[in-house]
Design a protein around this motif. Structure first.
Motif, PDB file in Angstrom:
ATOM      1  N   ARG A   1      -3.600   4.958   9.093  1.00  0.00           N
ATOM      2  CA  ARG A   1      -3.218   5.276   7.430  1.00  0.00           C
ATOM      3  C   ARG A   1      -4.438   4.986   6.316  1.00  0.00           C
ATOM      4  NH1 ARG A   1       1.789   7.606   7.856  1.00  0.00           N
ATOM      5  NH2 ARG A   1       2.697   6.684   9.875  1.00  0.00           N
TER       6      ARG A   1
ATOM      7  N   ARG B   1       0.757  -1.175   0.200  1.00  0.00           N
ATOM      8  CA  ARG B   1      -0.062   0.173  -0.123  1.00  0.00           C
ATOM      9  C   ARG B   1       0.906   1.240   0.145  1.00  0.00           C
ATOM     10  NH1 ARG B   1      -5.227   0.750   1.068  1.00  0.00           N
ATOM     11  NH2 ARG B   1      -5.333  -1.723   1.924  1.00  0.00           N
ATOM     12  N   ASP B   2       1.838   1.315   0.527  1.00  0.00           N
ATOM     13  CA  ASP B   2       2.813   2.294   0.735  1.00  0.00           C
ATOM     14  C   ASP B   2       4.210   1.984   1.144  1.00  0.00           C
ATOM     15  OD1 ASP B   2       4.289   4.500   1.473  1.00  0.00           O
ATOM     16  OD2 ASP B   2       3.099   5.669   2.894  1.00  0.00           O
TER      17      ASP B   2
ATOM     18  N   GLU C   1       6.659   3.157   2.263  1.00  0.00           N
ATOM     19  CA  GLU C   1       7.378   3.852   3.329  1.00  0.00           C
ATOM     20  C   GLU C   1       6.919   3.191   4.716  1.00  0.00           C
ATOM     21  OE1 GLU C   1       9.687   6.176   3.974  1.00  0.00           O
ATOM     22  OE2 GLU C   1       9.797   5.869   1.767  1.00  0.00           O
ATOM     23  N   ASN C   2       5.622   2.258   4.680  1.00  0.00           N
ATOM     24  CA  ASN C   2       5.515   1.254   5.635  1.00  0.00           C
ATOM     25  C   ASN C   2       6.597   0.346   6.303  1.00  0.00           C
ATOM     26  OD1 ASN C   2       2.720   2.539   6.055  1.00  0.00           O
ATOM     27  ND2 ASN C   2       1.754   1.229   4.535  1.00  0.00           N
TER      28      ASN C   2
END
Length: 277
Positions: free
Chosen positions: A189, A21-22, A24-25
């Protein structure tokens, strides 16, 4: 079919839903811990529940999850009655791959990891995010995939056809109304989402079963060999909370009261469908 198939399916995404999803997670340990809960706590509880009722299920596992947490595959295989399906390697949405080659490479990598672990070929495919690219069907055909569980256009088993292209891949239909993520997937998030009450979700899943079962019986009484199926999709990181697992258990208890149902794995229902079609 003389009995309506009931399929309990589980997407063991682990951290992949958050990592994809991201990116950066990967640097957000609290967010990743949501997925880790499914691996360490949710899945063992879920397997215990299924074992208590002797119910077979199908688990769709991303290749990276199997790579990071090989005990997931081991624990599912130990029962001897469950099936493992293909869920990509990276959990990347199919329509986000830059090319057919990149999508095919991702799927091949998942197969290369999981198939040696289970000693057999992966025969079924569930897409991350329940979507296809223009290339997905062609790739699945090349892989020798026998069934897909991604489409929402019917409640019945049928052969998969998309973009006007036919196939001999059996489609096992799903829907968001029978997915725990639609009701309970939550984090800071995912702004704007609220968790639904336990009673409401249980009532929804039971009412969906009752409606499909009544239609199945009506078709059988009218001499129609019905292809209606009930397919529930859950995620160990979501359904694996004790309170939510009780919802699943109550749904199982309700379904078990009816004579003309059979809990099956996806490959079992595909075999039965192909034998009569």
């Amino acid at each position: 079919m003389k009995k309506m198939p009931v399929l309990l399916t589980f997407d063991v995404d682990g951290e992949m839903i958050w990592r994809n999803r991201d990116p950066e997670n990967a640097n957000r340990p609290v967010t990743l811990s949501l997925g880790q809960y499914g691996i360490h706590r949710g899945l063992p509880r879920l397997l215990k529940l299924l074992d208590n009722y002797k119910i077979p299920a199908t688990f769709f596992v991303p290749g990276m999850t199997a790579e990071m947490y090989p005990q997931v595959i081991t624990s599912i295989e130990e029962s001897g009655i469950h099936e493992i399906g293909h869920h990509s390697y990276s959990h990347k949405f199919p329509d986000m791959f830059p090319s057919k080659e990149a999508e095919a490479e991702d799927y091949a990598k998942a197969s290369e990891i999981i198939e040696p672990m289970i000693g057999r070929k992966l025969t079924g495919y569930r897409s991350p995010a329940w979507e296809f690219s223009r290339n997905t069907l062609s790739i699945l055909k090349d892989m020798g995939i026998e069934y897909s569980s991604n489409m929402m256009g019917t409640d019945c088993l049928q052969y998969l056809e998309i973009f006007g292209e036919k196939s001999d891949i059996v489609e096992i239909p799903i829907h968001w109304v029978l997915d725990d993520a639609a009701f309970w997937l939550y984090s800071v998030r995912l702004q704007g989402k609220s968790m639904q009450s336990l009673d409401n979700v249980e009532r929804c899943w039971i009412d969906e079963f009752d409606g499909l079962y009544n239609e199945f019986i009506e078709e059988e009484e009218d001499g129609i060999d019905s292809d209606i199926v009930y397919v529930l999709t859950c995620h160990p990181q979501i359904i694996g909370r004790p309170s939510r697992l009780k919802v699943l258990e109550n749904v199982i208890k309700h379904i078990r009261q009816f004579p003309n149902v059979e809990f099956m794995t996806c490959p079992e229902v595909v075999k039965a469908f192909k034998e009569k079609n």
